[in-house]
Scaffold this motif. Structure first.
Motif, PDB file in Angstrom:
ATOM      1  N   GLY A 162       0.798  -1.224   0.000  1.00  0.00           N
ATOM      2  CA  GLY A 162       0.000   0.000   0.000  1.00  0.00           C
ATOM      3  C   GLY A 162       0.823   1.263   0.000  1.00  0.00           C
ATOM      4  N   ARG A 163       2.032   1.231  -0.550  1.00  0.00           N
ATOM      5  CA  ARG A 163       2.873   2.430  -0.538  1.00  0.00           C
ATOM      6  C   ARG A 163       3.498   2.702  -1.903  1.00  0.00           C
ATOM      7  N   SER A 164       2.817   2.268  -2.951  1.00  0.00           N
ATOM      8  CA  SER A 164       3.283   2.549  -4.306  1.00  0.00           C
ATOM      9  C   SER A 164       3.052   4.005  -4.657  1.00  0.00           C
ATOM     10  N   SER A 165       4.013   4.623  -5.332  1.00  0.00           N
ATOM     11  CA  SER A 165       3.879   6.013  -5.762  1.00  0.00           C
ATOM     12  C   SER A 165       3.973   6.146  -7.273  1.00  0.00           C
ATOM     13  N   TYR A 166       3.906   5.018  -7.983  1.00  0.00           N
ATOM     14  CA  TYR A 166       4.026   5.029  -9.437  1.00  0.00           C
ATOM     15  C   TYR A 166       3.205   3.878  -9.986  1.00  0.00           C
ATOM     16  N   PHE A 167       2.558   4.105 -11.134  1.00  0.00           N
ATOM     17  CA  PHE A 167       1.748   3.054 -11.734  1.00  0.00           C
ATOM     18  C   PHE A 167       2.607   2.118 -12.586  1.00  0.00           C
ATOM     19  N   ILE A 168       2.518   0.822 -12.320  1.00  0.00           N
ATOM     20  CA  ILE A 168       3.136  -0.180 -13.181  1.00  0.00           C
ATOM     21  C   ILE A 168       2.193  -1.369 -13.289  1.00  0.00           C
ATOM     22  N   ASP A 169       1.867  -1.719 -14.500  1.00  0.00           N
ATOM     23  CA  ASP A 169       1.268  -3.014 -14.775  1.00  0.00           C
ATOM     24  C   ASP A 169       2.404  -3.886 -15.296  1.00  0.00           C
ATOM     25  N   PHE A 227       6.934   2.293 -21.445  1.00  0.00           N
ATOM     26  CA  PHE A 227       6.498   3.592 -21.939  1.00  0.00           C
ATOM     27  C   PHE A 227       4.985   3.748 -21.790  1.00  0.00           C
ATOM     28  N   ALA A 228       4.258   2.644 -21.888  1.00  0.00           N
ATOM     29  CA  ALA A 228       2.820   2.698 -21.640  1.00  0.00           C
ATOM     30  C   ALA A 228       2.551   2.985 -20.173  1.00  0.00           C
ATOM     31  N   ASN A 229       3.299   2.345 -19.291  1.00  0.00           N
ATOM     32  CA  ASN A 229       3.147   2.622 -17.861  1.00  0.00           C
ATOM     33  C   ASN A 229       3.442   4.081 -17.551  1.00  0.00           C
ATOM     34  N   ARG A 230       4.490   4.637 -18.181  1.00  0.00           N
ATOM     35  CA  ARG A 230       4.847   6.041 -17.900  1.00  0.00           C
ATOM     36  C   ARG A 230       3.746   6.982 -18.388  1.00  0.00           C
ATOM     37  N   PHE A 231       3.216   6.724 -19.598  1.00  0.00           N
ATOM     38  CA  PHE A 231       2.140   7.572 -20.124  1.00  0.00           C
ATOM     39  C   PHE A 231       0.916   7.505 -19.219  1.00  0.00           C
ATOM     40  N   ILE A 232       0.530   6.309 -18.815  1.00  0.00           N
ATOM     41  CA  ILE A 232      -0.635   6.147 -17.944  1.00  0.00           C
ATOM     42  C   ILE A 232      -0.401   6.817 -16.601  1.00  0.00           C
ATOM     43  N   ASN A 233       0.791   6.637 -16.038  1.00  0.00           N
ATOM     44  CA  ASN A 233       1.096   7.253 -14.750  1.00  0.00           C
ATOM     45  C   ASN A 233       1.042   8.777 -14.832  1.00  0.00           C
ATOM     46  N   ASN A 234       1.662   9.345 -15.872  1.00  0.00           N
ATOM     47  CA  ASN A 234       1.709  10.804 -15.989  1.00  0.00           C
ATOM     48  C   ASN A 234       0.335  11.410 -16.239  1.00  0.00           C
ATOM     49  N   CYS A 235      -0.542  10.654 -16.899  1.00  0.00           N
ATOM     50  CA  CYS A 235      -1.887  11.157 -17.187  1.00  0.00           C
ATOM     51  C   CYS A 235      -2.857  10.910 -16.038  1.00  0.00           C
ATOM     52  N   GLY A 236      -2.491  10.009 -15.129  1.00  0.00           N
ATOM     53  CA  GLY A 236      -3.379   9.651 -14.032  1.00  0.00           C
ATOM     54  C   GLY A 236      -4.078   8.341 -14.309  1.00  0.00           C
ATOM     55  N   PRO A 237      -3.667   7.251 -13.653  1.00  0.00           N
ATOM     56  CA  PRO A 237      -4.239   5.927 -13.937  1.00  0.00           C
ATOM     57  C   PRO A 237      -5.757   5.868 -13.804  1.00  0.00           C
ATOM     58  N   THR A 238      -6.332   6.635 -12.880  1.00  0.00           N
ATOM     59  CA  THR A 238      -7.783   6.577 -12.679  1.00  0.00           C
ATOM     60  C   THR A 238      -8.552   7.245 -13.808  1.00  0.00           C
TER      61      THR A 238
END
Length: 514
Positions: free
Chosen positions: A263-270, A276-287
Protein backbone atom coordinates in the motif's frame (compact mmCIF):
# COMPACT_ATOMS: atom_id res chain seq x y z
CA UNK A 1 36.18 -6.76 3.31
CA UNK A 2 32.95 -7.43 5.12
CA UNK A 3 33.29 -8.59 8.69
CA UNK A 4 32.30 -12.19 9.27
CA UNK A 5 28.89 -12.71 10.78
CA UNK A 6 28.93 -13.11 14.56
CA UNK A 7 27.34 -16.23 16.05
CA UNK A 8 23.81 -14.99 16.58
CA UNK A 9 21.16 -17.54 17.51
CA UNK A 10 18.18 -17.51 15.12
CA UNK A 11 15.02 -16.42 16.94
CA UNK A 12 12.17 -18.92 17.08
CA UNK A 13 9.65 -18.83 14.23
CA UNK A 14 5.97 -18.65 15.09
CA UNK A 15 3.20 -20.19 13.00
CA UNK A 16 1.91 -16.76 11.98
CA UNK A 17 5.36 -15.69 10.85
CA UNK A 18 5.58 -18.67 8.52
CA UNK A 19 2.55 -17.17 6.80
CA UNK A 20 2.61 -17.86 3.07
CA UNK A 21 6.36 -18.01 2.67
CA UNK A 22 6.15 -21.25 0.67
CA UNK A 23 9.35 -22.14 -1.19
CA UNK A 24 11.16 -19.18 0.35
CA UNK A 25 10.68 -20.43 3.91
CA UNK A 26 14.38 -20.25 4.75
CA UNK A 27 15.06 -16.64 3.66
CA UNK A 28 11.69 -15.15 4.52
CA UNK A 29 11.24 -16.95 7.83
CA UNK A 30 14.73 -16.02 8.93
CA UNK A 31 14.13 -12.36 8.16
CA UNK A 32 10.69 -12.12 9.78
CA UNK A 33 12.03 -13.84 12.88
CA UNK A 34 14.73 -11.23 13.36
CA UNK A 35 12.48 -8.34 12.35
CA UNK A 36 9.57 -9.50 14.51
CA UNK A 37 7.07 -9.38 11.66
CA UNK A 38 3.80 -11.27 12.12
CA UNK A 39 1.49 -9.48 9.68
CA UNK A 40 0.42 -11.98 6.99
CA UNK A 41 0.20 -9.30 4.25
CA UNK A 42 3.73 -8.14 4.97
CA UNK A 43 5.03 -11.70 4.94
CA UNK A 44 3.24 -12.30 1.62
CA UNK A 45 4.92 -9.20 0.16
CA UNK A 46 8.33 -10.43 1.31
CA UNK A 47 7.58 -13.84 -0.14
CA UNK A 48 6.69 -12.28 -3.49
CA UNK A 49 9.83 -10.11 -3.49
CA UNK A 50 12.15 -13.01 -2.69
CA UNK A 51 10.44 -15.45 -5.03
CA UNK A 52 10.53 -13.09 -8.01
CA UNK A 53 14.15 -12.07 -7.44
CA UNK A 54 15.09 -15.75 -7.45
CA UNK A 55 12.90 -16.63 -10.42
CA UNK A 56 14.45 -13.85 -12.55
CA UNK A 57 18.02 -14.66 -11.47
CA UNK A 58 18.50 -11.32 -9.70
CA UNK A 59 18.76 -12.69 -6.16
CA UNK A 60 22.21 -14.17 -6.76
CA UNK A 61 23.43 -10.80 -8.11
CA UNK A 62 22.44 -8.81 -5.03
CA UNK A 63 24.98 -7.62 -2.46
CA UNK A 64 22.29 -6.49 -0.05
CA UNK A 65 18.57 -5.64 0.09
CA UNK A 66 16.77 -3.46 2.63
CA UNK A 67 12.99 -4.04 2.38
CA UNK A 68 12.08 -1.47 5.10
CA UNK A 69 9.05 -3.40 6.26
CA UNK A 70 7.44 -3.64 9.69
CA UNK A 71 7.03 0.05 10.48
CA UNK A 72 9.55 0.45 13.32
CA UNK A 73 13.25 0.94 13.92
CA UNK A 74 13.82 -2.66 14.92
CA UNK A 75 12.31 -4.19 11.78
CA UNK A 76 13.78 -1.52 9.49
CA UNK A 77 17.38 -2.08 10.52
CA UNK A 78 17.59 -5.62 9.15
CA UNK A 79 18.93 -6.62 5.73
CA UNK A 80 16.99 -9.31 3.84
CA UNK A 81 19.73 -11.60 2.46
CA UNK A 82 21.62 -12.05 5.76
CA UNK A 83 19.80 -10.50 8.72
CA UNK A 84 22.10 -12.39 11.09
CA UNK A 85 25.05 -10.23 10.00
CA UNK A 86 25.36 -7.45 12.54
CA UNK A 87 27.46 -5.38 10.11
CA UNK A 88 24.43 -5.11 7.85
CA UNK A 89 22.22 -3.60 10.52
CA UNK A 90 21.39 0.04 9.99
CA UNK A 91 21.99 2.65 12.68
CA UNK A 92 19.45 5.48 12.60
CA UNK A 93 19.90 9.12 13.57
CA UNK A 94 16.96 11.53 13.36
CA UNK A 95 14.87 9.07 11.34
CA UNK A 96 11.10 8.64 11.50
CA UNK A 97 9.72 5.14 11.00
CA UNK A 98 6.34 4.08 9.68
CA UNK A 99 4.52 1.79 7.27
CA UNK A 100 6.01 3.88 4.42
CA UNK A 101 9.59 3.01 5.43
CA UNK A 102 12.14 5.49 6.75
CA UNK A 103 11.94 9.27 6.34
CA UNK A 104 13.83 12.37 7.39
CA UNK A 105 12.80 15.70 8.89
CA UNK A 106 13.02 19.07 7.17
CA UNK A 107 16.26 20.92 7.96
CA UNK A 108 17.44 18.16 10.32
CA UNK A 109 20.32 15.74 9.76
CA UNK A 110 18.77 12.29 9.42
CA UNK A 111 20.78 9.23 8.38
CA UNK A 112 20.63 5.46 8.23
CA UNK A 113 24.14 3.97 8.02
CA UNK A 114 25.26 0.35 7.78
CA UNK A 115 28.54 -1.34 8.58
CA UNK A 116 28.93 -2.54 4.99
CA UNK A 117 32.29 -1.32 3.71
CA UNK A 118 32.22 -0.23 0.08
CA UNK A 119 35.73 -1.55 -0.51
CA UNK A 120 34.26 -5.07 -0.52
CA UNK A 121 32.66 -4.40 -3.91
CA UNK A 122 34.07 -3.74 -7.36
CA UNK A 123 34.64 -0.16 -8.43
CA UNK A 124 33.55 -0.95 -12.00
CA UNK A 125 30.92 -3.67 -11.55
CA UNK A 126 28.04 -2.50 -9.40
CA UNK A 127 24.53 -1.18 -9.35
CA UNK A 128 22.57 0.51 -6.58
CA UNK A 129 19.23 2.18 -6.19
CA UNK A 130 16.18 2.75 -4.05
CA UNK A 131 12.44 3.27 -4.06
CA UNK A 132 11.20 6.42 -2.41
CA UNK A 133 9.91 9.95 -2.52
CA UNK A 134 11.37 13.42 -2.15
CA UNK A 135 9.37 16.36 -0.82
CA UNK A 136 10.04 20.05 -0.30
CA UNK A 137 13.55 20.17 -1.68
CA UNK A 138 15.57 23.36 -1.99
CA UNK A 139 18.81 21.43 -2.37
CA UNK A 140 21.66 22.55 -4.61
CA UNK A 141 24.84 20.84 -5.72
CA UNK A 142 26.55 22.11 -2.60
CA UNK A 143 23.60 21.38 -0.34
CA UNK A 144 22.34 18.01 -1.42
CA UNK A 145 20.15 15.26 -0.10
CA UNK A 146 22.01 12.16 -1.12
CA UNK A 147 19.57 9.37 -0.23
CA UNK A 148 22.08 6.62 -1.11
CA UNK A 149 25.72 7.36 -0.56
CA UNK A 150 29.14 6.29 0.53
CA UNK A 151 30.85 8.52 3.07
CA UNK A 152 32.97 11.31 1.55
CA UNK A 153 30.81 11.02 -1.58
CA UNK A 154 33.19 8.68 -3.35
CA UNK A 155 30.34 6.64 -4.75
CA UNK A 156 26.93 7.95 -5.63
CA UNK A 157 24.33 10.38 -4.38
CA UNK A 158 20.96 11.34 -5.81
CA UNK A 159 20.26 15.03 -5.45
CA UNK A 160 17.38 17.32 -6.28
CA UNK A 161 17.67 21.06 -6.58
CA UNK A 162 15.06 23.73 -7.17
CA UNK A 163 15.70 23.81 -10.94
CA UNK A 164 18.10 20.93 -11.56
CA UNK A 165 18.75 17.37 -10.52
CA UNK A 166 22.16 15.88 -9.93
CA UNK A 167 23.68 12.47 -9.55
CA UNK A 168 27.06 12.23 -7.87
CA UNK A 169 28.63 9.17 -9.42
CA UNK A 170 32.01 8.99 -7.84
CA UNK A 171 33.32 12.55 -7.40
CA UNK A 172 31.81 13.53 -10.77
CA UNK A 173 28.31 15.01 -10.93
CA UNK A 174 25.86 14.72 -13.82
CA UNK A 175 23.29 17.49 -14.03
CA UNK A 176 19.79 17.25 -15.51
CA UNK A 177 18.50 20.78 -15.99
CA UNK A 178 14.90 21.35 -14.93
CA UNK A 179 14.36 17.68 -14.20
CA UNK A 180 13.45 16.86 -10.62
CA UNK A 181 14.05 13.35 -9.39
CA UNK A 182 10.69 11.59 -9.51
CA UNK A 183 8.97 9.52 -6.87
CA UNK A 184 9.35 5.80 -7.34
CA UNK A 185 12.31 3.66 -8.37
CA UNK A 186 15.75 5.15 -9.15
CA UNK A 187 18.93 3.25 -9.93
CA UNK A 188 22.39 3.49 -11.45
CA UNK A 189 24.55 0.75 -12.93
CA UNK A 190 28.08 0.76 -14.30
CA UNK A 191 28.62 0.19 -18.02
CA UNK A 192 32.39 0.76 -18.05
CA UNK A 193 35.16 2.04 -15.79
CA UNK A 194 34.02 5.62 -16.36
CA UNK A 195 30.37 5.42 -17.45
CA UNK A 196 27.03 4.22 -16.23
CA UNK A 197 23.28 4.44 -16.79
CA UNK A 198 20.65 6.21 -14.74
CA UNK A 199 17.19 4.63 -14.86
CA UNK A 200 14.01 5.65 -13.13
CA UNK A 201 10.58 4.05 -13.20
CA UNK A 202 11.38 1.44 -15.87
CA UNK A 203 12.95 3.82 -18.39
CA UNK A 204 16.63 4.68 -18.86
CA UNK A 205 16.98 8.45 -18.53
CA UNK A 206 20.48 8.85 -19.84
CA UNK A 207 24.06 7.69 -19.62
CA UNK A 208 26.21 9.42 -17.02
CA UNK A 209 29.91 9.79 -16.26
CA UNK A 210 31.44 8.54 -13.05
CA UNK A 211 34.67 9.27 -11.28
CA UNK A 212 37.42 6.69 -10.86
CA UNK A 213 38.02 7.11 -7.14
CA UNK A 214 38.28 3.78 -5.32
CA UNK A 215 35.19 2.95 -3.31
CA UNK A 216 35.46 3.77 0.35
CA UNK A 217 33.34 4.34 3.42
CA UNK A 218 30.06 2.68 4.34
CA UNK A 219 26.75 2.28 2.56
CA UNK A 220 23.98 4.44 3.93
CA UNK A 221 21.03 6.74 3.37
CA UNK A 222 20.84 10.47 3.92
CA UNK A 223 17.19 11.38 4.39
CA UNK A 224 17.47 15.05 5.28
CA UNK A 225 20.03 17.61 6.42
CA UNK A 226 20.19 20.96 8.14
CA UNK A 227 21.25 22.86 5.01
CA UNK A 228 18.01 22.40 3.06
CA UNK A 229 14.35 21.49 3.37
CA UNK A 230 14.46 18.25 1.37
CA UNK A 231 12.78 15.32 3.08
CA UNK A 232 13.43 11.88 1.63
CA UNK A 233 11.48 8.72 2.24
CA UNK A 234 13.07 5.38 1.38
CA UNK A 235 11.00 2.18 1.35
CA UNK A 236 13.43 -0.17 -0.45
CA UNK A 237 17.11 -0.12 -1.37
CA UNK A 238 19.67 -2.47 -2.83
CA UNK A 239 23.21 -2.84 -4.15
CA UNK A 240 24.36 -5.50 -6.59
CA UNK A 241 26.77 -6.30 -9.37
CA UNK A 242 26.21 -4.29 -12.57
CA UNK A 243 22.76 -4.88 -14.05
CA UNK A 244 21.71 -4.52 -17.66
CA UNK A 245 18.93 -2.15 -18.63
CA UNK A 246 16.57 -5.13 -19.03
CA UNK A 247 17.52 -6.43 -15.57
CA UNK A 248 16.96 -2.99 -14.03
CA UNK A 249 13.49 -2.84 -15.62
CA UNK A 250 12.71 -6.30 -14.25
CA UNK A 251 13.93 -5.33 -10.78
CA UNK A 252 11.95 -2.09 -10.97
CA UNK A 253 8.77 -4.00 -11.83
CA UNK A 254 9.24 -6.49 -9.00
CA UNK A 255 9.84 -3.73 -6.48
CA UNK A 256 6.80 -1.76 -7.70
CA UNK A 257 4.52 -4.76 -7.17
CA UNK A 258 6.10 -5.27 -3.73
CA UNK A 259 5.34 -1.65 -2.85
CA UNK A 260 1.79 -1.99 -4.16
CA UNK A 261 1.20 -5.06 -1.97
CA UNK A 262 2.23 -2.92 1.01
CA UNK A 263 0.00 0.00 0.00
CA UNK A 264 2.87 2.43 -0.54
CA UNK A 265 3.28 2.55 -4.31
CA UNK A 266 3.88 6.01 -5.76
CA UNK A 267 4.03 5.03 -9.44
CA UNK A 268 1.75 3.05 -11.73
CA UNK A 269 3.14 -0.18 -13.18
CA UNK A 270 1.27 -3.01 -14.78
CA UNK A 271 3.89 -5.79 -15.03
CA UNK A 272 2.42 -6.86 -18.37
CA UNK A 273 2.64 -3.39 -19.97
CA UNK A 274 5.41 -1.73 -21.94
CA UNK A 275 7.42 0.65 -19.68
CA UNK A 276 6.50 3.59 -21.94
CA UNK A 277 2.82 2.70 -21.64
CA UNK A 278 3.15 2.62 -17.86
CA UNK A 279 4.85 6.04 -17.90
CA UNK A 280 2.14 7.57 -20.12
CA UNK A 281 -0.63 6.15 -17.94
CA UNK A 282 1.10 7.25 -14.75
CA UNK A 283 1.71 10.80 -15.99
CA UNK A 284 -1.89 11.16 -17.19
CA UNK A 285 -3.38 9.65 -14.03
CA UNK A 286 -4.24 5.93 -13.94
CA UNK A 287 -7.78 6.58 -12.68
CA UNK A 288 -8.53 8.58 -15.83
CA UNK A 289 -8.46 5.42 -17.93
CA UNK A 290 -10.63 2.34 -18.02
CA UNK A 291 -9.02 -1.09 -18.09
CA UNK A 292 -9.88 -1.35 -21.79
CA UNK A 293 -8.25 2.01 -22.49
CA UNK A 294 -5.08 1.02 -20.62
CA UNK A 295 -4.84 -2.17 -22.67
CA UNK A 296 -5.32 -0.20 -25.89
CA UNK A 297 -2.61 2.28 -24.87
CA UNK A 298 -0.21 -0.57 -24.16
CA UNK A 299 -1.01 -2.20 -27.50
CA UNK A 300 -0.47 1.05 -29.41
CA UNK A 301 2.86 1.93 -27.77
CA UNK A 302 4.22 -1.62 -27.80
CA UNK A 303 3.54 -2.09 -31.50
CA UNK A 304 4.69 1.37 -32.57
CA UNK A 305 7.99 0.67 -30.79
CA UNK A 306 8.53 -2.69 -32.52
CA UNK A 307 8.53 -3.69 -36.20
CA UNK A 308 9.91 -0.77 -38.20
CA UNK A 309 9.89 1.41 -35.04
CA UNK A 310 7.26 3.92 -36.14
CA UNK A 311 7.49 5.43 -32.67
CA UNK A 312 10.80 7.09 -33.49
CA UNK A 313 9.61 8.17 -36.94
CA UNK A 314 6.51 9.96 -35.69
CA UNK A 315 7.00 13.48 -34.31
CA UNK A 316 3.77 13.58 -32.34
CA UNK A 317 0.91 11.26 -31.34
CA UNK A 318 -2.45 12.30 -29.95
CA UNK A 319 -4.36 9.09 -29.06
CA UNK A 320 -7.39 11.01 -27.75
CA UNK A 321 -8.03 8.53 -24.98
CA UNK A 322 -9.34 8.96 -21.46
CA UNK A 323 -13.11 8.70 -21.46
CA UNK A 324 -13.43 10.22 -18.01
CA UNK A 325 -11.45 13.39 -18.71
CA UNK A 326 -11.22 15.89 -21.58
CA UNK A 327 -7.88 17.07 -20.18
CA UNK A 328 -6.52 13.52 -20.30
CA UNK A 329 -7.82 12.95 -23.83
CA UNK A 330 -5.79 15.89 -25.08
CA UNK A 331 -2.48 14.47 -23.80
CA UNK A 332 0.34 13.89 -26.29
CA UNK A 333 1.89 10.41 -26.25
CA UNK A 334 5.49 10.97 -27.46
CA UNK A 335 6.01 13.27 -24.48
CA UNK A 336 4.60 10.44 -22.33
CA UNK A 337 1.74 12.62 -21.24
CA UNK A 338 3.73 15.66 -20.12
CA UNK A 339 2.46 17.81 -23.04
CA UNK A 340 -1.08 18.29 -24.29
CA UNK A 341 -3.28 20.08 -26.79
CA UNK A 342 -5.35 22.99 -25.60
CA UNK A 343 -8.78 24.12 -26.76
CA UNK A 344 -9.64 27.62 -27.92
CA UNK A 345 -13.41 27.82 -27.98
CA UNK A 346 -15.35 24.76 -26.88
CA UNK A 347 -14.98 21.02 -27.10
CA UNK A 348 -16.31 17.88 -25.52
CA UNK A 349 -14.98 14.36 -25.19
CA UNK A 350 -16.45 10.87 -25.27
CA UNK A 351 -15.33 7.29 -25.75
CA UNK A 352 -15.23 8.06 -29.49
CA UNK A 353 -12.74 10.91 -29.20
CA UNK A 354 -12.68 14.71 -29.12
CA UNK A 355 -15.63 16.67 -30.44
CA UNK A 356 -15.31 20.31 -31.40
CA UNK A 357 -18.69 21.90 -30.80
CA UNK A 358 -18.24 25.39 -32.21
CA UNK A 359 -17.24 26.55 -35.70
CA UNK A 360 -14.68 28.99 -34.31
CA UNK A 361 -13.01 26.46 -32.00
CA UNK A 362 -9.38 25.47 -32.35
CA UNK A 363 -7.41 22.57 -30.95
CA UNK A 364 -3.89 23.92 -30.52
CA UNK A 365 -0.87 21.66 -30.63
CA UNK A 366 1.30 21.23 -27.59
CA UNK A 367 4.51 23.20 -27.98
CA UNK A 368 6.99 21.08 -29.94
CA UNK A 369 4.43 18.40 -30.75
CA UNK A 370 2.68 19.44 -33.94
CA UNK A 371 2.95 19.70 -37.70
CA UNK A 372 5.55 22.01 -39.17
CA UNK A 373 5.00 23.86 -42.45
CA UNK A 374 8.52 23.90 -43.83
CA UNK A 375 9.18 20.19 -44.24
CA UNK A 376 7.93 17.04 -45.82
CA UNK A 377 5.49 15.35 -43.51
CA UNK A 378 3.20 12.37 -43.08
CA UNK A 379 -0.24 13.01 -41.63
CA UNK A 380 -2.13 10.24 -39.81
CA UNK A 381 -5.65 11.36 -39.06
CA UNK A 382 -8.77 9.42 -38.02
CA UNK A 383 -12.31 10.71 -38.56
CA UNK A 384 -15.23 9.12 -36.72
CA UNK A 385 -18.33 10.95 -37.97
CA UNK A 386 -19.76 10.50 -41.49
CA UNK A 387 -20.95 14.07 -41.88
CA UNK A 388 -20.91 16.12 -45.08
CA UNK A 389 -18.67 19.18 -45.34
CA UNK A 390 -16.35 18.11 -42.57
CA UNK A 391 -13.25 20.27 -42.88
CA UNK A 392 -9.96 20.47 -41.06
CA UNK A 393 -6.92 22.67 -41.29
CA UNK A 394 -3.84 20.75 -40.27
CA UNK A 395 -1.45 23.59 -39.54
CA UNK A 396 -0.81 26.38 -41.97
CA UNK A 397 -1.09 30.07 -42.68
CA UNK A 398 -3.64 32.08 -44.58
CA UNK A 399 -1.40 32.02 -47.66
CA UNK A 400 -0.07 28.50 -47.24
CA UNK A 401 -2.82 26.39 -45.74
CA UNK A 402 -2.92 22.63 -45.29
CA UNK A 403 -6.58 21.65 -45.57
CA UNK A 404 -8.47 18.36 -45.51
CA UNK A 405 -12.17 18.31 -46.33
CA UNK A 406 -12.92 14.62 -46.04
CA UNK A 407 -16.40 14.69 -47.57
CA UNK A 408 -18.29 17.53 -49.26
CA UNK A 409 -21.84 17.57 -50.60
CA UNK A 410 -20.62 15.90 -53.81
CA UNK A 411 -19.14 12.97 -51.85
CA UNK A 412 -15.61 14.09 -52.58
CA UNK A 413 -12.49 14.47 -50.51
CA UNK A 414 -10.75 17.77 -51.08
CA UNK A 415 -7.15 18.15 -49.94
CA UNK A 416 -4.97 21.22 -50.19
CA UNK A 417 -1.31 20.85 -49.26
CA UNK A 418 1.18 23.67 -49.85
CA UNK A 419 -1.55 25.56 -51.68
CA UNK A 420 -2.33 22.78 -54.18
CA UNK A 421 -5.96 21.60 -54.07
CA UNK A 422 -6.97 18.14 -55.33
CA UNK A 423 -10.23 16.21 -55.15
CA UNK A 424 -11.17 12.53 -55.24
CA UNK A 425 -14.29 10.46 -54.64
CA UNK A 426 -15.01 9.70 -50.96
CA UNK A 427 -18.54 8.60 -50.11
CA UNK A 428 -17.97 8.14 -46.38
CA UNK A 429 -15.95 10.48 -44.22
CA UNK A 430 -15.26 7.90 -41.52
CA UNK A 431 -11.82 6.25 -41.62
CA UNK A 432 -8.09 6.52 -41.01
CA UNK A 433 -6.29 8.81 -43.46
CA UNK A 434 -2.52 8.52 -43.93
CA UNK A 435 -1.05 11.17 -46.19
CA UNK A 436 2.69 11.44 -46.98
CA UNK A 437 3.20 14.98 -48.34
CA UNK A 438 6.57 15.91 -49.92
CA UNK A 439 7.84 19.46 -49.44
CA UNK A 440 8.41 19.97 -53.14
CA UNK A 441 6.50 22.04 -55.70
CA UNK A 442 3.89 20.40 -57.98
CA UNK A 443 4.59 16.88 -56.81
CA UNK A 444 2.11 14.01 -56.80
CA UNK A 445 1.42 12.06 -53.61
CA UNK A 446 -1.07 9.36 -52.63
CA UNK A 447 -3.86 9.75 -50.09
CA UNK A 448 -4.44 6.50 -48.19
CA UNK A 449 -7.69 5.65 -46.42
CA UNK A 450 -7.94 2.55 -44.23
CA UNK A 451 -4.80 1.13 -45.83
CA UNK A 452 -5.74 1.59 -49.50
CA UNK A 453 -4.96 4.39 -51.96
CA UNK A 454 -8.02 6.63 -52.16
CA UNK A 455 -6.52 8.83 -54.86
CA UNK A 456 -3.61 10.99 -55.92
CA UNK A 457 -3.15 14.65 -55.06
CA UNK A 458 -0.62 17.29 -56.11
CA UNK A 459 1.22 19.82 -53.98
CA UNK A 460 1.19 23.51 -54.76
CA UNK A 461 4.23 25.72 -54.25
CA UNK A 462 6.62 24.65 -51.52
CA UNK A 463 7.37 28.03 -50.00
CA UNK A 464 8.72 28.72 -46.56
CA UNK A 465 6.19 30.25 -44.17
CA UNK A 466 5.56 30.27 -40.48
CA UNK A 467 3.30 27.52 -39.20
CA UNK A 468 0.24 28.16 -37.08
CA UNK A 469 0.17 25.53 -34.35
CA UNK A 470 -3.42 24.37 -34.59
CA UNK A 471 -5.90 21.91 -35.95
CA UNK A 472 -8.93 23.95 -37.00
CA UNK A 473 -12.34 22.31 -37.26
CA UNK A 474 -14.48 24.26 -39.72
CA UNK A 475 -17.92 22.89 -38.89
CA UNK A 476 -19.67 21.88 -35.67
CA UNK A 477 -20.24 18.40 -34.24
CA UNK A 478 -17.03 16.89 -35.58
CA UNK A 479 -15.17 14.13 -33.81
CA UNK A 480 -11.52 13.20 -33.99
CA UNK A 481 -12.03 9.63 -32.94
CA UNK A 482 -9.01 8.10 -31.42
CA UNK A 483 -5.91 9.21 -33.23
CA UNK A 484 -3.98 12.07 -34.77
CA UNK A 485 -0.29 11.78 -35.46
CA UNK A 486 2.38 13.04 -37.77
CA UNK A 487 6.00 12.87 -38.80
CA UNK A 488 7.93 16.01 -39.65
CA UNK A 489 10.69 15.77 -42.27
CA UNK A 490 9.92 12.12 -42.91
CA UNK A 491 7.66 10.37 -45.44
CA UNK A 492 6.42 6.95 -44.38
CA UNK A 493 7.13 4.26 -46.95
CA UNK A 494 4.37 2.12 -48.47
CA UNK A 495 5.18 -0.76 -46.09
CA UNK A 496 5.30 1.61 -43.10
CA UNK A 497 1.91 3.05 -44.08
CA UNK A 498 0.47 -0.48 -44.14
CA UNK A 499 2.05 -1.20 -40.75
CA UNK A 500 0.77 2.06 -39.25
CA UNK A 501 -2.72 1.44 -40.60
CA UNK A 502 -2.81 -2.04 -39.07
CA UNK A 503 -1.61 -0.87 -35.65
CA UNK A 504 -3.81 2.20 -35.42
CA UNK A 505 -7.00 0.57 -36.70
CA UNK A 506 -6.53 -2.26 -34.20
CA UNK A 507 -6.08 0.34 -31.46
CA UNK A 508 -9.26 2.09 -32.58
CA UNK A 509 -11.13 -1.21 -32.69
CA UNK A 510 -10.08 -2.01 -29.12
CA UNK A 511 -11.79 1.23 -28.10
CA UNK A 512 -14.91 0.56 -30.15
CA UNK A 513 -14.07 3.32 -32.61
CA UNK A 514 -14.95 1.60 -35.87
Amino acid sequence: MLHSSPDRRLPSVTASQRGTSGNNASEVQTFVSYAGITDINQIAALDYLTDQLKFTGLWSKMHFIYPFIGGNATSHKYELIDPSNINRELTFVGVTHGSFGITGTSAVNATAVSGINASAHSNIDYSMGYYGTLKGSTATSGSESAVMYISTRTFVGFLSGATSSYIFYGPTSSTFTSVSIPDGFKAISTTSTTTGDFLFNQIKYQSITKGTTTLGGFYGHELSRTTNTAVNTVSFSYASVALTEAELITLNTIVEVYQTMLGRSSYFIDPNYNPFANRFINNCGPTNFTTTEKSAIDYLITNLRTGSNLWDKLSFIYPFVGASSLTTSLKEMKSLGTASMSISGSASQSSLGIEITNTSSLALYASGYGMTVVSSRTILFHVQEDTQSIGYELNGTVLNRNTLNVRNTSDQLSIGMLGGVSTMTNTNARGLYIIPVPFTTSTNYNVYKDGSVLGTATTGTATASNGIPYVWYNTPSLRISGFYGGSNSYLLTVSEIAEANSIITTYLSMLGRT
